[in-house]
Design an enzyme around this catalytic site. Structure first.
Site, short mmCIF file in Angstrom:
data_model
loop_
_atom_site.label_atom_id
_atom_site.label_comp_id
_atom_site.label_asym_id
_atom_site.label_seq_id
_atom_site.Cartn_x
_atom_site.Cartn_y
_atom_site.Cartn_z
N GLU A 162 18.88 -13.90 -39.92
CA GLU A 162 19.29 -12.51 -40.17
C GLU A 162 20.72 -12.49 -40.71
O GLU A 162 21.63 -13.03 -40.09
CB GLU A 162 19.20 -11.70 -38.88
CG GLU A 162 19.37 -10.22 -39.07
CD GLU A 162 19.14 -9.44 -37.79
OE1 GLU A 162 18.64 -8.31 -37.87
OE2 GLU A 162 19.49 -9.95 -36.71
N GLY A 193 20.49 -5.15 -29.68
CA GLY A 193 21.54 -6.05 -30.15
C GLY A 193 20.99 -7.37 -30.61
O GLY A 193 19.83 -7.46 -31.04
N GLU A 250 15.42 -4.69 -27.84
CA GLU A 250 15.18 -4.37 -29.26
C GLU A 250 16.18 -5.20 -30.05
O GLU A 250 17.37 -4.91 -30.08
CB GLU A 250 15.37 -2.87 -29.49
CG GLU A 250 14.72 -2.38 -30.77
CD GLU A 250 15.60 -2.59 -31.99
OE1 GLU A 250 15.34 -3.58 -32.72
OE2 GLU A 250 16.52 -1.81 -32.20
N ALA A 281 21.28 -13.71 -29.04
CA ALA A 281 22.12 -14.51 -28.15
C ALA A 281 22.48 -13.72 -26.90
O ALA A 281 22.39 -14.23 -25.77
CB ALA A 281 23.38 -14.96 -28.89
N THR A 282 22.87 -12.46 -27.08
CA THR A 282 23.17 -11.61 -25.93
C THR A 282 21.91 -11.34 -25.12
O THR A 282 21.94 -11.31 -23.88
CB THR A 282 23.79 -10.27 -26.39
OG1 THR A 282 24.97 -10.55 -27.14
CG2 THR A 282 24.14 -9.39 -25.21
N CYS A 295 18.38 -3.82 -38.16
CA CYS A 295 17.47 -4.87 -37.68
C CYS A 295 16.11 -4.84 -38.36
O CYS A 295 15.47 -5.89 -38.52
CB CYS A 295 17.29 -4.74 -36.17
SG CYS A 295 16.70 -3.11 -35.64
N LYS A 321 26.37 1.65 -21.78
CA LYS A 321 27.55 0.89 -22.22
C LYS A 321 27.48 0.78 -23.73
O LYS A 321 26.81 -0.09 -24.27
CB LYS A 321 27.57 -0.49 -21.57
CG LYS A 321 28.96 -1.15 -21.50
CD LYS A 321 29.54 -1.54 -22.84
CE LYS A 321 28.82 -2.71 -23.48
NZ LYS A 321 29.49 -3.13 -24.77
#
Length: 495
Positions: free
Chosen positions: A392, A235, A257, A238-239, A292, A183
Site C-alpha cells: 500500500e 488504521g 478496518e 502494524a498497529t 484504504c 482516541k
C-alpha cells in the site's frame, strides 16, 4: 497547479471527557502542522494514561443508564445528532481542510455522509430483537435469544477521513446501547472536537461519548484498559497486530478496518470515458491517494491497454493540485513530510525495478514547495509481484497492468495479502457477477458502485482486517448474542 497562498489559523482543540472540555492533558501538547503550508498552526492537548482512564471509567459508569434508555429515545438523540452534523456542514468542511489538507470540495461532502450513517443507525436503535428458538411444550423448553450491548467500546480512528470514520463506528455502537471512548489521531483533531461538542448538544448524557486525542501511547492505554469490552480500530496493519496481541490477553474482541491494494479490472467493453476519469480520480486524486479502499491497481485488458494508459496519464497530469481552500483544486497535500518522502522512495524503487513512469514521480515545487505536495503519478507495465503492486502506497500513485483474459485478471487481482475492495468495469453483467464472486475481497463495486454506502457491509479479508461496518452487520458488531432457556415441564408453576 494552484499556488498555496491561503493561510488560516486552526481553531483550538480540546479533550472531551464526560461532557467536560479540557484544554490541557497530561500527554503534553502536539504542534499540529498544516500540510499545505508546512507551518505549525495549533498546539493540541494530548491525553495521557490518566485522562484515558477517566474517560473509560466515566463511560463505564454511564453504561447502565444508557443501555436502559428507551430505544426510541436513543433513536431520537442520534437523529438529532445527525441533524446537527448537517447544520454544521460548512464548519466541518473548513475543519476538514485544516485537519489534513483535504480539498474543500471533498471535505464539504463528508458531513452529508456522516449524517447519513448516523441517521441510518439511529433507525436501528429500536429494531434490535432476539428470536424464539424452541417451542413452548410440556416436556421441552421455551428457548429465546437476547442481543445485548458489550459495555464500553474503545474506538481508535486514523487521520485521513476522521469525520466519516467516526460516523462509521460511533452511531452503531451507541444505537446498540454501548458507551464509547474515541482516541482520534493528533494529526487531525479538529473535526473530532466538533463532533464531540455536537454529540453533547444532541442530548447524549455525560460519559456516553468521550473524545480524547492522543498519541500511540494513549491508544495503547485505551485498548488495554480492563473496562473496555471491545475495540474498533481503523488504521495500519502494524498497529492492528499490536492491538490484537494486547486483546488476546483477555480475549477482547476487535473490529479492524485496515489497508488495501484494491484491483480495478477494466474489460475491453467498458465505457472508457467514465472508467478512466473515475479510476484516475478515485486512486490518486481523492485525498491524494490516502485512502484504504481506493482502486490503486488498474488491470486493463490487452485490447485497450495502450489507450487506457494514454488516457489515464493525461487525466492524472491535468488534476488540479494545490491550495485545499481553492474550490477548483481536486487534490491536496500528503499528511506529513515523512509521508511524502516514503511515497517518493517507493516511486524511485519502482523506476529502478523497470516500471514505466507515465507522469508525475516528483515533489511539487514553486508555490507549493513549503507544503507536502506530490505530483499525481502513474506507472504502466508494473510487475504484479513488485513492491509497487503489492504494498500500500497511501499516496497519489496508480499502477497499470495488462491482462489477457478473465482468468488472468482474477489471478492478478487476488495475488495480494490484502482483501478490502475490488472494482469491475464491463457492460457484461454476467461476467461482472462471475468475476465478483471470484474476487477475494470484502466488497466489490461494479461500474461505479458507491464507496462507503451505509446500507452495505464494509470490511476486508486477510490483511485488510476483520469485522464489518455498515448495514445490519455494522450494528451486530456491537451486540452480544445470549441464549436463554426456560424449562416448561408440568411440574413448574406456569398455571
Amino acid at each position: 497547479m494552484s499556488t498555496c497562498t491561503t493561510i488560516r489559523s486552526a481553531p483550538k482543540a480540546f479533550l472531551n471527557i464526560a461532557g467536560e472540555r479540557r484544554d490541557t492533558g497530561s500527554g503534553g501538547g502536539y504542534e499540529h502542522v498544516n500540510p499545505a503550508t508546512g507551518l505549525v498552526d495549533a498546539t493540541i492537548p494530548l491525553a495521557g494514561p490518566g485522562e484515558v482512564d477517566q474517560a473509560v471509567r466515566a463511560a463505564d459508569k454511564a453504561f447502565g443508564g444508557w443501555r436502559r434508555t428507551k430505544p426510541a429515545q436513543r433513536r431520537a438523540i442520534l437523529t438529532h445528532f445527525a441533524d446537527l452534523i448537517e447544520e454544521h456542514a460548512a464548519e466541518f468542511a473548513t475543519l476538514g481542510v485544516l485537519d489534513n489538507g483535504t480539498p474543500i470540495t471533498t471535505a464539504a461532502a463528508s458531513p452529508a455522509i456522516a449524517a447519513e450513517w448516523t441517521r441510518y443507525y439511529a433507525g436501528w436503535a429500536d429494531k434490535i430483537e432476539g428470536h424464539t428458538t424452541a417451542s413452548f411444550t410440556a416436556d421441552g423448553e421455551l428457548g429465546l435469544t437476547l442481543r445485548q450491548p458489550y459495555g464500553v467500546i474503545g474506538v481508535v480512528v486514523t487521520w485521513n477521513s476522521p469525520l466519516i470514520s467516526l460516523a462509521m463506528k460511533v452511531p452503531a455502537a451507541l444505537a446498540a446501547g454501548n458507551t464509547v471512548v474515541v482516541k482520534p489521531s493528533e494529526l487531525s483533531p479538529f473535526c473530532c472536537d466538533l463532533y464531540a461538542e455536537l454529540a453533547k448538544r444532541a442530548g447524549l448524557p455525560d460519559g456516553v461519548l468521550s473524545v480524547v486525542p492522543g498519541d500511540a501511547a494513549a491508544g495503547a492505554t485505551l485498548v488495554s484498559h480492563p473496562l473496555v469490552a471491545k475495540v474498533s480500530f481503523t488504521g495500519g496493519s502494524a498497529t492492528a497486530r499490536r492491538i490484537l496481541t494486547e486483546c488476546a490477553a483477555t480475549m477482547k474482541p476487535a473490529v479492524l478496518e485496515l489497508g488495501g491494494k484494491s484491483a480495478n479490472i477494466v474489460f475491453g467493453d467498458a465505457d472508457l470515458d467514465s472508467v478512466c476519469l473515475h479510476g484516475t480520480f478515485m486512486s490518486i486524486g481523492l485525498l491524494s491517494g490516502q485512502g484504504c479502499a481506493f482502486p490503486t491497481r488498474m488491470l486493463v485488458e490487452d485490447s485497450i491497454y495502450d489507450e487506457v494508459c494514454q488516457r489515464v496519464a493525461h487525466i492524472a497530469a491535468s488534476l488540479a493540485v494545490g491550495d485545499p481552500f481553492d474550490p477548483e483544486v481536486a487534490s491536496g497535500p500528503l499528511i506529513t513530510n515523512a509521508a511524502l518522502e516514503r511515497v517518493h522512495g517507493m516511486v524511485e524503487r519502482a523506476e529502478a525495478a523497470g516500471a514505466r513512469l507515465l507522469t508525475g514521480g516528483h515533489r511539487l515545487a514553486g508555490g507549493l514547495a513549503d507544503g507536502f505536495f506530490y505530483a499525481p503519478t502513474v506507472f504502466a507495465d508494473v510487475d504484479p509481484v513488485s513492491e509497487l503492486a503489492q504494498q500500500e502506497v497511501f499516496g497519489p500513485v496508480l499502477t497499470i497492468m495488462p491482462f489477457r483474459d478473465e482468468h488472468e485478471a482474477v489471478s492478478i487481482a487476488n495475488n495480494t495479502h490484502y482483501g478490502l475492495s475490488g472494482y469491475i468495469q464491463t457492460r457484461d453483467l454476467n461476467r461482472a457477477l462471475r468475476v465478483a464472486e471470484e474476487m477475494q475481497t470484502g466488497e466489490v463495486l461494479i461500474n461505479g458502485g458507491s464507496n462507503v454506502a451505509v446500507w452495505r457491509p464494509f470490511g476486508g479479508f486477510a490483511m485488510s482486517g476483520q469485522g464489518k461496518e455498515g448495514g445490519r452487520a455494522g450494528i451486530e458488531e456491537f451486540l452480544q448474542l445470549k441464549g436463554v432457556g426456560v424449562g416448561t415441564s408440568a411440574a413448574l408453576p406456569f398455571g
